[in-house]
Scaffold this active site. Sequence first.
Site, PDB file in Angstrom:
ATOM      1  N   HIS A  58       0.820  -1.221   0.000  1.00  0.00           N
ATOM      2  CA  HIS A  58       0.000   0.000   0.000  1.00  0.00           C
ATOM      3  C   HIS A  58       0.855   1.273   0.000  1.00  0.00           C
ATOM      4  O   HIS A  58       0.335   2.356  -0.265  1.00  0.00           O
ATOM      5  CB  HIS A  58      -0.902   0.043   1.240  1.00  0.00           C
ATOM      6  CG  HIS A  58      -1.890  -1.068   1.304  1.00  0.00           C
ATOM      7  ND1 HIS A  58      -2.758  -1.353   0.279  1.00  0.00           N
ATOM      8  CD2 HIS A  58      -2.160  -1.983   2.286  1.00  0.00           C
ATOM      9  CE1 HIS A  58      -3.519  -2.386   0.613  1.00  0.00           C
ATOM     10  NE2 HIS A  58      -3.174  -2.788   1.822  1.00  0.00           N
ATOM     11  N   HIS A 479      -5.183 -49.635 -26.258  1.00  0.00           N
ATOM     12  CA  HIS A 479      -6.133 -50.032 -27.311  1.00  0.00           C
ATOM     13  C   HIS A 479      -6.762 -51.403 -27.045  1.00  0.00           C
ATOM     14  O   HIS A 479      -7.786 -51.746 -27.654  1.00  0.00           O
ATOM     15  CB  HIS A 479      -5.443 -50.079 -28.677  1.00  0.00           C
ATOM     16  CG  HIS A 479      -5.022 -48.736 -29.184  1.00  0.00           C
ATOM     17  ND1 HIS A 479      -5.884 -47.675 -29.296  1.00  0.00           N
ATOM     18  CD2 HIS A 479      -3.809 -48.287 -29.622  1.00  0.00           C
ATOM     19  CE1 HIS A 479      -5.236 -46.630 -29.767  1.00  0.00           C
ATOM     20  NE2 HIS A 479      -3.967 -46.961 -29.974  1.00  0.00           N
TER      21      HIS A 479
END
Length: 817
Positions: A58, A479
């Site tokens: 800040h 697969h």
Amino acid sequence: MSKEDLISMEHGYDAVCFHQNSMKCARLSAGATIEMLKAVVSDQVTNGLAVIRPPGHHATKEGGCGHCYFNNVAIATKHCLDKLGLAKVLIVDWDVHHGQSTQRMFYNDPRVLYISIHRYEHGWFWPNLRESDYDYIGEKKGLGYNVNIPLNKTGMTDGDYLAIFHQIIMPLAMEFNPDAVIVSAGYDCALGCPEGEMKVSPPLFSHLVHMLKSLADGRLALILEGGYHLESLSEGVAYSLRALLDDSCPLIGPSLPPQPEMVNVILNCINQLRPYWKCFLYQNTNYSEKAVNLASADPRGEAPLILEDPAYYELFKYDAQPKEKKDAFTEEIKEIVKAHPTRTTQHRTSYVYDDHMMEHKNVLEPSHPEKPERISWIRDMLEEYGLLKRCIKLASRRATQEELNLVHDLKHIERIKELETTKPREYPAIEATLNSIYIHPKSYSCALMAAGSLLNVVDSVMTDETRNGFAIIRPPGHHAEADIPCGFCFFNNVPIAAKYAQKKYSAKKIMIMDWDVHHGNGTQHMFESDDSVLYISLHRYDNGFFYPGSADANYDKVGKGKGEGFNVNIPFNSKVSPFYYLVNSGPPEGMPGDAEYIAAFQQIVMPICYEYAPDLIFISAGFDAAKDDPLGGYRITPGGYAHMTHMLTSLANGRVILALEGGYNLNSISESFSACVDVMLGGTPPRIQDTEPTANAVETIKNVISVHKKYWKSLCCDVTLPYNETEILELEKEKQEETKEKEKKVPSDLDDLGAKLKAMMLELKGSDSETPPTEGSADAPPSASDTTQSAAPSKPSDDDITQLGAAAAVPSPADQV
């Protein structure tokens, strides 16, 4: 200075308290931050954490503000840019208060990308500034480099912050590609902090830090800002430090989806930033009623925003949290920490490898891509890079019939076993009945070894002997169907291992990530009705024309029954002719690579995984999507695989097992596998240059999200956005230009038409009477003065146009004759 003098000074600053030691501590805080960044940037350390106070974000150029005296992060950032030679710095500010001063210091500087996540509540929350809203995005050269993510509601959770990182911060950061990352690490957004009133759990900070570690070659520094509940502050910092030290991220979740207010903020931010960044591609835009309404307001009305600094401030008074509430939060945080431990293991990474698996080979076609050298090259490169010596090697073994039977039919197992005694001359006939399978006398034995050896890695990871592990195995598996071999695969290794983990270790939720370039048809079919396994496949599809060539690989195949939504296909399509590779050696332009796969991870894979929260992750790691692979034609680099692995290691408390599937360029597969192992051992992914996905890939990602958002609430940003201010201005400019063109064109055309008609009328009248008209009569030619006045024709009125239209109906002289 006296106490009275210090108090008098405080009236000149907003929320600042002074003490005799304030300057000393503030200078130490700023100096420590600079030294931390020096060490990180010079590679003395990989990363760092600065536990300092007072905080800094800040503090303005003119003076202190909000407990801050000097802006530690801004000072260190300027030092990195101006003194240490960095070109780009990313600042992520997750303190619950907006770091308005950091924003101001770099508001027009494109070398700094400043991103702030802060409580805003439409301006009602301190520092009560209009510039803290999402539409303040920088100015001049810095336009687009200031990103405010204003939280307009308290009680934001882990899911809200994860959505911010997945949708905004990580895509932006990857495109910005910084040289260093600095975090303004305020922990007042954590559960229990009276300032933030948010509900972020301390373990989440481990995950946020883990994500940021993938940037800037790991050069990351966390600089402490706020945090005002000591229990949540200390635990949040501890989890952050564990992530910096590369401990496993604790298992969190299943994460809640982002709240509607959070989604609104994210979409507003994306809409503002779209003109300046290429990563925000996943929302449609429309200037119509189809567009989502992004407007929001606070029920309290318009906030009392601070428009200019007052000359006098009231003394800051801190409202202490009631003891009962504070103690209740403390107990809740302790319970959260107890439920989310950081996993500890004896060793980091285990692996399995056996030369026996090289005995399966294609004797009739030695150049077949699924060759024995695939695994030996990987092993040799891991050894060359010094990675194997950092892992523990496990014994290999053959899978039992009972283990194979977890996913395969007994008839299928027996049929493969019979190959051992089948005469080689019968192989061609058998192969002709199968889909892309070659047979060798050792095929059954090698397939058993591949499946069984992977199970030993499962044992190692699930018993916490090692955090993670990998299996250099062949033949591949994904697969293979339950009842038939397919695509170089005999037994489906990863599904066998998943079922094994469920049966032996009671793993309740398993995720299988399949990044082989071919769709894992067998894996999908084995779990498409099972909600205990989440299967995600990224693969080349080409609208069904790429192997295995089935519509089952498309994005609309989401599972069946209980498994609906747990099958996620991400099918990439290319518009390349099937004959391209007959006349070209390299991949065509625009084929998917790092950018497309990482985008799919950020937009789909990681949001779903955090919502699912798996106990164990398997990677069906085919590397045939790697650059230069002869079958895949894609362009993923080893760095791309490293980033995907890094993202997955944040899940399942680090229980990640990588099993080799495809990949047929020996160098590409070895480099890519090594990059994954390096990350599993704690290495940092390299920086990625390719960050803009192709239009085809974006379309695929949007299609997947559109189908799966009904099952996964984290996929909530699939909306049509209204045009932003930049687009509206461009549209208005285009319309103005079109109007100008019409105004130029219409009068000239009408004037030409009018002149021709008038000449025709004069010619007709002249043929009726040879008496020349007198000057001033209706039929007289214009005088010189009249000609001068009519040189610049005015725009015709509607009546003029009507009359001209009527005149156009007068018959021609030929018709009259």
